[in-house]
Design a protein around this motif. Structure first.
Motif, PDB file in Angstrom:
ATOM      1  N   GLY A  86      36.015 -54.760  59.759  1.00 33.60           N
ATOM      2  CA  GLY A  86      35.603 -56.145  59.584  1.00 33.60           C
ATOM      3  C   GLY A  86      34.492 -56.329  58.570  1.00 33.60           C
ATOM      4  O   GLY A  86      33.817 -57.351  58.551  1.00 33.60           O
ATOM      5  N   GLU A  87      34.313 -55.374  57.699  1.00 36.25           N
ATOM      6  CA  GLU A  87      33.217 -55.422  56.739  1.00 36.25           C
ATOM      7  C   GLU A  87      33.502 -56.342  55.548  1.00 36.25           C
ATOM      8  O   GLU A  87      32.578 -56.746  54.853  1.00 36.25           O
ATOM      9  CB  GLU A  87      32.864 -54.021  56.249  1.00 36.25           C
ATOM     10  CG  GLU A  87      32.215 -53.167  57.330  1.00 36.25           C
ATOM     11  CD  GLU A  87      30.901 -53.763  57.808  1.00 36.25           C
ATOM     12  OE1 GLU A  87      29.894 -53.640  57.091  1.00 36.25           O
ATOM     13  OE2 GLU A  87      30.897 -54.375  58.895  1.00 36.25           O
ATOM     14  N   LEU A  88      34.749 -56.691  55.328  1.00 31.88           N
ATOM     15  CA  LEU A  88      35.073 -57.630  54.253  1.00 31.88           C
ATOM     16  C   LEU A  88      34.302 -58.937  54.464  1.00 31.88           C
ATOM     17  O   LEU A  88      33.761 -59.503  53.522  1.00 31.88           O
ATOM     18  CB  LEU A  88      36.579 -57.887  54.231  1.00 31.88           C
ATOM     19  CG  LEU A  88      37.137 -58.704  53.080  1.00 31.88           C
ATOM     20  CD1 LEU A  88      36.910 -57.994  51.752  1.00 31.88           C
ATOM     21  CD2 LEU A  88      38.617 -58.941  53.287  1.00 31.88           C
ATOM     22  N   LYS A  91      29.793 -57.904  55.807  1.00 32.21           N
ATOM     23  CA  LYS A  91      28.720 -57.685  54.826  1.00 32.21           C
ATOM     24  C   LYS A  91      28.188 -59.009  54.289  1.00 32.21           C
ATOM     25  O   LYS A  91      26.983 -59.200  54.146  1.00 32.21           O
ATOM     26  CB  LYS A  91      29.222 -56.811  53.673  1.00 32.21           C
ATOM     27  CG  LYS A  91      29.506 -55.380  54.099  1.00 32.21           C
ATOM     28  CD  LYS A  91      30.110 -54.579  52.975  1.00 32.21           C
ATOM     29  CE  LYS A  91      29.012 -54.174  52.028  1.00 32.21           C
ATOM     30  NZ  LYS A  91      29.392 -53.114  51.100  1.00 32.21           N
ATOM     31  N   VAL A  92      29.092 -59.928  54.014  1.00 26.70           N
ATOM     32  CA  VAL A  92      28.691 -61.239  53.493  1.00 26.70           C
ATOM     33  C   VAL A  92      27.949 -62.024  54.576  1.00 26.70           C
ATOM     34  O   VAL A  92      26.920 -62.654  54.313  1.00 26.70           O
ATOM     35  CB  VAL A  92      29.919 -62.024  52.982  1.00 26.70           C
ATOM     36  CG1 VAL A  92      29.536 -63.432  52.564  1.00 26.70           C
ATOM     37  CG2 VAL A  92      30.585 -61.281  51.841  1.00 26.70           C
ATOM     38  N   ARG A  93      28.457 -61.981  55.791  1.00 25.04           N
ATOM     39  CA  ARG A  93      27.813 -62.693  56.904  1.00 25.04           C
ATOM     40  C   ARG A  93      26.371 -62.235  57.102  1.00 25.04           C
ATOM     41  O   ARG A  93      25.465 -63.060  57.281  1.00 25.04           O
ATOM     42  CB  ARG A  93      28.623 -62.501  58.186  1.00 25.04           C
ATOM     43  CG  ARG A  93      28.068 -63.296  59.371  1.00 25.04           C
ATOM     44  CD  ARG A  93      28.816 -63.044  60.675  1.00 25.04           C
ATOM     45  NE  ARG A  93      28.644 -61.657  61.100  1.00 25.04           N
ATOM     46  CZ  ARG A  93      29.582 -60.722  61.086  1.00 25.04           C
ATOM     47  NH1 ARG A  93      30.803 -61.007  60.668  1.00 25.04           N
ATOM     48  NH2 ARG A  93      29.335 -59.493  61.475  1.00 25.04           N
ATOM     49  N   LEU A  99      19.530 -64.778  54.500  1.00 23.15           N
ATOM     50  CA  LEU A  99      19.088 -65.901  53.679  1.00 23.15           C
ATOM     51  C   LEU A  99      18.693 -67.097  54.543  1.00 23.15           C
ATOM     52  O   LEU A  99      17.742 -67.808  54.220  1.00 23.15           O
ATOM     53  CB  LEU A  99      20.183 -66.306  52.686  1.00 23.15           C
ATOM     54  CG  LEU A  99      20.429 -65.312  51.557  1.00 23.15           C
ATOM     55  CD1 LEU A  99      21.701 -65.673  50.803  1.00 23.15           C
ATOM     56  CD2 LEU A  99      19.237 -65.237  50.628  1.00 23.15           C
ATOM     57  N   ALA A 100      19.401 -67.312  55.636  1.00 19.91           N
ATOM     58  CA  ALA A 100      19.079 -68.424  56.528  1.00 19.91           C
ATOM     59  C   ALA A 100      17.764 -68.176  57.261  1.00 19.91           C
ATOM     60  O   ALA A 100      17.035 -69.117  57.571  1.00 19.91           O
ATOM     61  CB  ALA A 100      20.205 -68.635  57.533  1.00 19.91           C
ATOM     62  N   ASP A 101      17.457 -66.906  57.531  1.00 21.95           N
ATOM     63  CA  ASP A 101      16.232 -66.546  58.254  1.00 21.95           C
ATOM     64  C   ASP A 101      14.988 -66.581  57.385  1.00 21.95           C
ATOM     65  O   ASP A 101      13.882 -66.703  57.883  1.00 21.95           O
ATOM     66  CB  ASP A 101      16.345 -65.138  58.859  1.00 21.95           C
ATOM     67  CG  ASP A 101      17.361 -65.073  59.985  1.00 21.95           C
ATOM     68  OD1 ASP A 101      17.719 -66.140  60.521  1.00 21.95           O
ATOM     69  OD2 ASP A 101      17.799 -63.957  60.306  1.00 21.95           O
TER      70      ASP A 101
END
Length: 109
Positions: A86-88, A91-93, A99-101
């Motif tokens: 599930g790294e596709l 990694k983006v998540r 960035l949100a933090d």
């Protein structure tokens, strides 16, 4: 395992230099493989369980492009991380969460 690749023919004889038809044939192979994938303007990224599975798709995509010219260029980058799936998207998540933090200046929000 993630593999990002770009494959394109040269020597196509097309005056406009377009490789769209060849790239479409490569992407068709990827889509028919059933593996998770994402295509953007420069690369197609495939996620698979192992070398053999992913590289078979890359090889078949390259062969599809080869029908469009006298020469083929292949660029490949791999992220080999056994035991991770599930790294596709993962990694983006994780980057988006970071960035949100944190604000643009790196401070906590």
């Amino acid at each position: 395992m993630l593999v990002a690749f770009s494959v394109a023919p040269s020597g196509t004889g097309r005056k406009d230099g377009s490789v769209t038809d060849a790239v479409a044939d490569a992407v068709r192979v990827v889509r028919e493989s059933g593996l998770p994938h994402r295509t953007d303007a420069m690369f197609t990224t495939i996620e698979g369980p192992d070398w053999d599975t992913v590289m078979d798709v890359v090889k078949r995509a390259t062969e599809a492009v080869q029908a469009h010219g006298s020469r083929v260029s292949l660029v490949l980058k791999a992220d080999i991380r056994p035991g991770h799936e599930g790294e596709l998207d993962g990694k983006v998540r994780r980057v988006e969460e970071r960035l949100a933090d944190h604000g643009a200046d790196g401070t906590d929000r």
